[in-house]
Write a protein that holds these residues in place. Sequence first.
Motif, short mmCIF file in Angstrom:
data_model
loop_
_atom_site.label_atom_id
_atom_site.label_comp_id
_atom_site.label_asym_id
_atom_site.label_seq_id
_atom_site.Cartn_x
_atom_site.Cartn_y
_atom_site.Cartn_z
N MET A 1 124.73 -13.09 71.32
CA MET A 1 125.33 -11.42 71.88
C MET A 1 123.78 -10.42 72.32
SD MET A 1 128.51 -9.68 71.71
CE MET A 1 128.16 -8.44 71.33
N LYS A 2 123.12 -10.37 73.70
CA LYS A 2 122.34 -8.91 74.15
C LYS A 2 122.85 -8.03 74.23
CE LYS A 2 120.24 -12.53 77.05
NZ LYS A 2 119.98 -13.31 78.88
N LYS A 3 121.51 -7.22 74.28
CA LYS A 3 121.94 -6.02 74.04
C LYS A 3 122.71 -5.24 75.09
CE LYS A 3 119.16 -3.92 71.04
NZ LYS A 3 117.52 -3.57 70.02
N GLU A 4 122.36 -5.60 76.80
CA GLU A 4 123.46 -5.37 77.55
C GLU A 4 124.21 -5.91 77.90
OE1 GLU A 4 121.95 -9.24 80.85
OE2 GLU A 4 120.36 -7.76 79.73
N TYR A 5 124.88 -6.54 76.98
CA TYR A 5 126.38 -7.32 76.83
C TYR A 5 127.14 -6.07 75.57
CZ TYR A 5 125.42 -10.48 79.85
OH TYR A 5 124.59 -11.23 81.07
N ARG A 6 126.44 -4.68 74.84
CA ARG A 6 127.12 -4.43 74.24
C ARG A 6 127.50 -3.16 73.86
NH1 ARG A 6 123.06 -5.59 69.07
NH2 ARG A 6 122.54 -7.82 69.00
N VAL A 7 128.71 -2.44 73.84
CA VAL A 7 129.09 -1.40 73.90
C VAL A 7 128.91 -0.82 72.85
CG1 VAL A 7 131.11 0.39 73.88
CG2 VAL A 7 131.10 -2.10 74.71
N ARG A 8 127.65 0.51 72.91
CA ARG A 8 126.62 1.57 71.96
C ARG A 8 126.48 2.81 71.90
NH1 ARG A 8 121.82 -0.80 73.57
NH2 ARG A 8 121.54 -0.26 75.37
N LYS A 9 127.22 3.47 72.43
CA LYS A 9 127.53 5.08 72.68
C LYS A 9 128.98 5.48 72.24
CE LYS A 9 123.94 5.84 76.03
NZ LYS A 9 124.12 6.56 77.75
N ASN A 10 129.24 6.18 70.84
CA ASN A 10 130.39 6.70 70.76
C ASN A 10 130.73 7.49 72.07
OD1 ASN A 10 132.81 7.50 68.47
ND2 ASN A 10 131.10 9.49 68.90
N HIS A 38 130.15 -5.80 84.10
CA HIS A 38 129.82 -7.20 83.25
C HIS A 38 130.70 -7.04 81.84
CE1 HIS A 38 126.60 -5.99 81.10
NE2 HIS A 38 126.43 -5.74 81.72
N LEU A 39 131.02 -8.19 80.98
CA LEU A 39 131.32 -8.53 79.90
C LEU A 39 130.31 -7.32 78.98
CD1 LEU A 39 133.11 -9.90 77.81
CD2 LEU A 39 131.66 -10.76 77.07
N ARG A 40 131.07 -6.71 78.18
CA ARG A 40 130.64 -5.49 76.91
C ARG A 40 131.67 -6.11 75.83
NH1 ARG A 40 128.93 0.52 78.37
NH2 ARG A 40 131.17 0.85 78.21
N ALA A 41 130.89 -5.99 74.16
CA ALA A 41 131.39 -5.94 73.25
C ALA A 41 130.94 -4.64 72.55
CB ALA A 41 131.55 -7.03 72.77
N PHE A 70 134.65 -16.01 74.23
CA PHE A 70 134.43 -14.59 74.97
C PHE A 70 133.93 -15.75 76.71
CE2 PHE A 70 136.66 -12.54 72.08
CZ PHE A 70 136.52 -11.14 72.03
N GLU A 71 134.65 -15.35 77.89
CA GLU A 71 133.43 -15.78 78.93
C GLU A 71 132.86 -15.03 79.74
OE1 GLU A 71 136.92 -16.95 81.54
OE2 GLU A 71 137.68 -18.25 80.53
N LYS A 72 131.54 -14.70 80.21
CA LYS A 72 130.83 -13.95 80.37
C LYS A 72 131.02 -13.21 81.26
CE LYS A 72 127.78 -13.86 76.68
NZ LYS A 72 128.45 -14.43 75.47
N ASN A 73 131.53 -14.08 82.56
CA ASN A 73 132.12 -13.03 83.71
C ASN A 73 132.27 -12.41 83.99
OD1 ASN A 73 133.78 -15.33 83.63
ND2 ASN A 73 133.27 -16.48 85.31
#
Length: 110
Positions: A1-10, A38-41, A70-73
């Motif tokens: 999973m690429k970093k752009e698809y991640r939720v990182r901030k508290n 887009h999808l973020r996890a 999970f679907e990316k779109n």
Amino acid sequence: MKKEYRVRKNEEFQSIIRKKRSVANAQFVIYYSKNDTHLRAGISVSKKLGNAVVRNKVKRQVRMMVSQTFEKNQNKDYIIIVRNKFLLSSYEDNKRSLEYLYNKINRRKD
């Protein structure tokens, strides 16, 4: 999973959890909300599950499950909280459990 698809901030974690849309089972709790991009996890693993090595292994496994399931779109944010029962189940059982919750979210109309 690429970093752009991640939720990182508290703050992002807290805003998604504050909306109180969730599904849960023995292995996971998933909070979700709509977004504009887009999808973020985001993945949360408690220190109660083990030391840093164990927690990092769990995160790697969950990221792989998310990328396969999970679907990316779609335009949703997901926060996946891993519970203690995760360590007692096999990878395939955990993946089926995550797929079940994901499908349950997609069946909902909200």
